[in-house]
Design a protein around this motif. Sequence first.
Motif, mmCIF file in Angstrom:
data_model
loop_
_atom_site.group_PDB
_atom_site.id
_atom_site.type_symbol
_atom_site.label_atom_id
_atom_site.label_comp_id
_atom_site.label_asym_id
_atom_site.label_seq_id
_atom_site.Cartn_x
_atom_site.Cartn_y
_atom_site.Cartn_z
ATOM 1 N N THR A 7 0.906 -1.302 -0.167
ATOM 2 C CA THR A 7 0.212 0.005 0.058
ATOM 3 C C THR A 7 0.943 1.352 0.104
ATOM 4 O O THR A 7 2.150 1.276 0.370
ATOM 5 N N HIS A 8 0.442 2.347 -0.797
ATOM 6 C CA HIS A 8 0.976 3.749 -0.861
ATOM 7 C C HIS A 8 -0.186 4.499 -0.271
ATOM 8 O O HIS A 8 -1.305 4.416 -0.459
ATOM 9 N N PRO A 9 0.420 5.845 0.194
ATOM 10 C CA PRO A 9 -0.512 6.961 0.393
ATOM 11 C C PRO A 9 -1.494 7.472 -1.017
ATOM 12 O O PRO A 9 -0.856 7.197 -2.223
ATOM 13 N N GLY A 11 -2.613 9.085 -4.116
ATOM 14 C CA GLY A 11 -1.895 10.362 -5.080
ATOM 15 C C GLY A 11 -0.278 9.928 -5.168
ATOM 16 O O GLY A 11 0.204 10.745 -5.986
ATOM 17 N N THR A 12 0.047 8.583 -4.934
ATOM 18 C CA THR A 12 1.387 8.215 -5.057
ATOM 19 C C THR A 12 1.653 8.081 -6.901
ATOM 20 O O THR A 12 2.502 8.362 -7.331
ATOM 21 N N PHE A 13 0.639 7.394 -7.274
ATOM 22 C CA PHE A 13 0.612 6.921 -8.872
ATOM 23 C C PHE A 13 -0.483 7.661 -9.470
ATOM 24 O O PHE A 13 -1.468 8.005 -8.892
ATOM 25 N N SER A 14 -0.258 7.796 -10.835
ATOM 26 C CA SER A 14 -1.218 8.506 -11.702
ATOM 27 C C SER A 14 -2.502 7.568 -11.868
ATOM 28 O O SER A 14 -2.150 6.308 -11.981
ATOM 29 N N GLU A 22 -6.450 4.640 -8.942
ATOM 30 C CA GLU A 22 -4.878 4.677 -8.897
ATOM 31 C C GLU A 22 -4.645 3.063 -8.886
ATOM 32 O O GLU A 22 -5.399 2.024 -8.336
ATOM 33 N N HIS A 25 0.021 -1.668 -6.273
ATOM 34 C CA HIS A 25 1.582 -2.088 -6.391
ATOM 35 C C HIS A 25 1.544 -3.348 -5.918
ATOM 36 O O HIS A 25 1.356 -3.733 -4.763
ATOM 37 N N GLU A 65 6.752 2.426 -12.450
ATOM 38 C CA GLU A 65 6.284 3.812 -12.401
ATOM 39 C C GLU A 65 6.226 4.393 -14.005
ATOM 40 O O GLU A 65 5.501 4.747 -14.565
ATOM 41 N N LEU A 77 -1.293 13.480 -11.807
ATOM 42 C CA LEU A 77 -1.240 13.393 -10.477
ATOM 43 C C LEU A 77 -2.063 14.637 -9.793
ATOM 44 O O LEU A 77 -1.994 16.047 -10.643
#
Length: 96
Positions: A7-9, A11-14, A22, A25, A65, A77
Motif C-alpha cells: 500500500t502507498h498513500p 496520490g502516489t501513482f497516476s 490508482e 503495487h 512507474e 497526479l
Amino acid sequence: MMQRQITHPPGTFSACACCKKEPRHIQASGRTSREAVFSSFGDRHQLETACGRRTGWHATLGEAEKAWGELGATLPLPLPAMRSTNVRPLRVRSPR
C-alpha cells in the motif's frame, strides 16, 4: 511466485483514465512456472488496476512507474491541497 500488495498513500501513482482509480503495487518474489528451476530472481514490481491495465514485471518500482506512464491514458497526479494560513489582519487603533 509469491505476490503481495504493497500500500502507498493516495496520490502516489497516476490514476487510470479508464477506471479513474490508482493502480495497485504488486511485489513478487520467486520464479514463475515458465522460468528455469535453478535461476535466481530478486523482487519484481508491477502496477495494475481493476479494469485490467497493468505493466509488466520490473526489477524496481521506479521502472514500473515509468512503464505505467508510458502506457498512456493516465490522468495527471492531483495538485497538492493548499494549506490555509493563519494570517490575520493587524489591529487598527480606532480614532479618538
